[in-house]
Design an enzyme around this catalytic site. Sequence first.
Site, PDB file in Angstrom:
ATOM      1  N   HIS A   1      55.776 102.812  85.993  1.00  0.00           N
ATOM      2  CA  HIS A   1      55.121 102.756  84.683  1.00  0.00           C
ATOM      3  C   HIS A   1      55.348 101.401  84.018  1.00  0.00           C
ATOM      4  O   HIS A   1      55.533 101.321  82.795  1.00  0.00           O
ATOM      5  CB  HIS A   1      55.631 103.881  83.774  1.00  0.00           C
ATOM      6  CG  HIS A   1      55.226 105.255  84.216  1.00  0.00           C
ATOM      7  ND1 HIS A   1      54.030 105.833  83.866  1.00  0.00           N
ATOM      8  CD2 HIS A   1      55.858 106.161  84.995  1.00  0.00           C
ATOM      9  CE1 HIS A   1      53.949 107.053  84.392  1.00  0.00           C
ATOM     10  NE2 HIS A   1      55.049 107.266  85.098  1.00  0.00           N
TER      11      HIS A   1
ATOM     12  N   ASP B   1      60.603 108.231  85.973  1.00  0.00           N
ATOM     13  CA  ASP B   1      59.693 109.214  86.561  1.00  0.00           C
ATOM     14  C   ASP B   1      58.588 108.532  87.368  1.00  0.00           C
ATOM     15  O   ASP B   1      58.254 107.372  87.138  1.00  0.00           O
ATOM     16  CB  ASP B   1      59.070 110.083  85.470  1.00  0.00           C
ATOM     17  CG  ASP B   1      58.234 109.283  84.486  1.00  0.00           C
ATOM     18  OD1 ASP B   1      58.689 108.186  84.087  1.00  0.00           O
ATOM     19  OD2 ASP B   1      57.134 109.736  84.112  1.00  0.00           O
ATOM     20  N   GLU B   2      58.040 109.282  88.284  1.00  0.00           N
ATOM     21  CA  GLU B   2      56.815 108.907  89.015  1.00  0.00           C
ATOM     22  C   GLU B   2      56.867 107.484  89.581  1.00  0.00           C
ATOM     23  O   GLU B   2      55.888 106.753  89.537  1.00  0.00           O
ATOM     24  CB  GLU B   2      55.594 109.082  88.107  1.00  0.00           C
ATOM     25  CG  GLU B   2      55.389 110.522  87.681  1.00  0.00           C
ATOM     26  CD  GLU B   2      54.289 110.706  86.665  1.00  0.00           C
ATOM     27  OE1 GLU B   2      53.544 111.704  86.764  1.00  0.00           O
ATOM     28  OE2 GLU B   2      54.155 109.865  85.745  1.00  0.00           O
ATOM     29  N   SER B   3      58.015 107.130  90.116  1.00  0.00           N
ATOM     30  CA  SER B   3      58.152 105.806  90.750  1.00  0.00           C
ATOM     31  C   SER B   3      57.675 105.911  92.199  1.00  0.00           C
ATOM     32  O   SER B   3      58.459 105.769  93.155  1.00  0.00           O
ATOM     33  CB  SER B   3      59.606 105.327  90.663  1.00  0.00           C
ATOM     34  OG  SER B   3      59.990 105.133  89.324  1.00  0.00           O
ATOM     35  N   LEU B   4      56.393 106.176  92.368  1.00  0.00           N
ATOM     36  CA  LEU B   4      55.844 106.526  93.671  1.00  0.00           C
ATOM     37  C   LEU B   4      55.741 105.338  94.615  1.00  0.00           C
ATOM     38  O   LEU B   4      55.625 105.526  95.827  1.00  0.00           O
ATOM     39  CB  LEU B   4      54.459 107.166  93.493  1.00  0.00           C
ATOM     40  CG  LEU B   4      54.403 108.364  92.529  1.00  0.00           C
ATOM     41  CD1 LEU B   4      52.991 108.904  92.451  1.00  0.00           C
ATOM     42  CD2 LEU B   4      55.384 109.443  92.935  1.00  0.00           C
TER      43      LEU B   4
END
Length: 507
Positions: free
Chosen positions: A225, A306-309
């Site tokens: 993000h 979060d969501e560190s894809l």
Amino acid sequence: MHAASLPAVVPAPSSIEAGSGAPFRLSETTSLAGDADATAALAAIVLARTGLSLGAAEGAADVELRVTPGGAPESYRIDVAEASVVVTGAHAAGLFYGVQTLGQLIARDGAGWSLPAVSIDDAPRFAYRGLMLDVARHFHPVEAVKGCIDRAASLKMNALHLHLTDDQAWRIQLDSRPELVERASAASVGGDPGGFYTKDDYRDIVRYAASRHMIVVPEIDMPGHTHAVGLAYPELAEEPVVGDHILETLAEYGGDAPVAGVPYDGMAVGFSSLKIHEEATYDFVADVFGELTAMTPGPYLHFGGDESLSTSAADFDEFVTRVSAIIADLGKTPVAWHEAGAAKDIADTTIGQYWGFVRPQGDSGEKARAFVDNGGGLILSPADAIYLDMKYPSGPALGLTWADGPTSVERAYSWEPSDVVPGVDEAAILGIEAALWTETVCTAADIDTMAFPRIAAAAEAGWSPATGDSELRTWASFRERVGALGPLWTAMGIGFHPSDEIPWAAE
């Protein structure tokens, strides 16, 4: 006394007993005395609800509001009789919450207004009761944030979590890194206008929150993000990774794929990452959180996670370990979304924020429990219950549905915090937090519509006795009680969604 015959209060109090006497009648001659802040708060509620202007008395008064030390934190007591009203709080916060409850008790009485004879003893179940407002996807000015504070505090919430940064924009001015707002604050989802808070704006928000007995929890989301960081400091950001998940989001919601150095106004997540192995990255982190520490009197700094894809598991672990230590060394308590629980050496004071479903899917529950096993605690934000940006089953076009939505008011209410994460004792749960993401939420009116009445369900989960420990803690009771607040909310300027699940009172 049967629950159906009790006055309507939200969140449900620990103890409430209807009195046998006549109500206390409000009039222009009703006088207030006691704590100055509490009397001002009550006078404002009474004026908005009834049009009556109540004056402060020098000596004895009809309504006494006072701090009486010795009770549990944030606790209060109300005694309403025909001749007098007494509200006491163990501390200023408890007295403030007692005033909010008293405002809910005001009822039309023929041509006038009254308070029912009642005795209430009340204290919160959980210490932390929060609202998260995302100001990164759409910017919301200071006055809108203050409106959120007023509304959350009226339901006895005591924390405002500001999601200040994301792929779309960076919203907080920092002297150490001025390029962040100069180069990365102008965008919002869908090409809407951006904006940012000056340091004075942020201090104003913090002061205003404190006046309503709320802390501010600033979030700087990383290492994912972080596309906006790359606009200001390209040397700190990896190239966007456009995988299948990103392409699916683009296909569903539209927008362009992210490009390094170009502001992003879409809704995809997971494509960005800071450079994990550059020491300059950690210099940046230290500057950002060091400056936020100086401006934030509350105990918590949230670093996302979060969501560190597009960040490898090993790199993510290294980053979380180092950043949590930086925050802890600043004397603050780190907070991170539950994915960060996978990091083996995260600072042992770190609080995890669980955003999985009421029934955990995959390893989300294990990652959340890891914070507790490591010595920290949990804040619960189950997305399929209290993500306030999910669509209603019937209502406005606003909102999304990815969290098993649409989300009814009943589903927002019908969950029990102690049952969410297996293997976690209630003592390890710091509290709950309702989250309002703003991909589709552009205005203060939109915030009201999406938050109310579901935020009241979240407030009850955080404040009131556990499900089964009070006859009021049922959906049938809640829908009646929250429906009775419709006239008060209207009088206070809250544009709530008139859900057809709720029997709304006319006055």
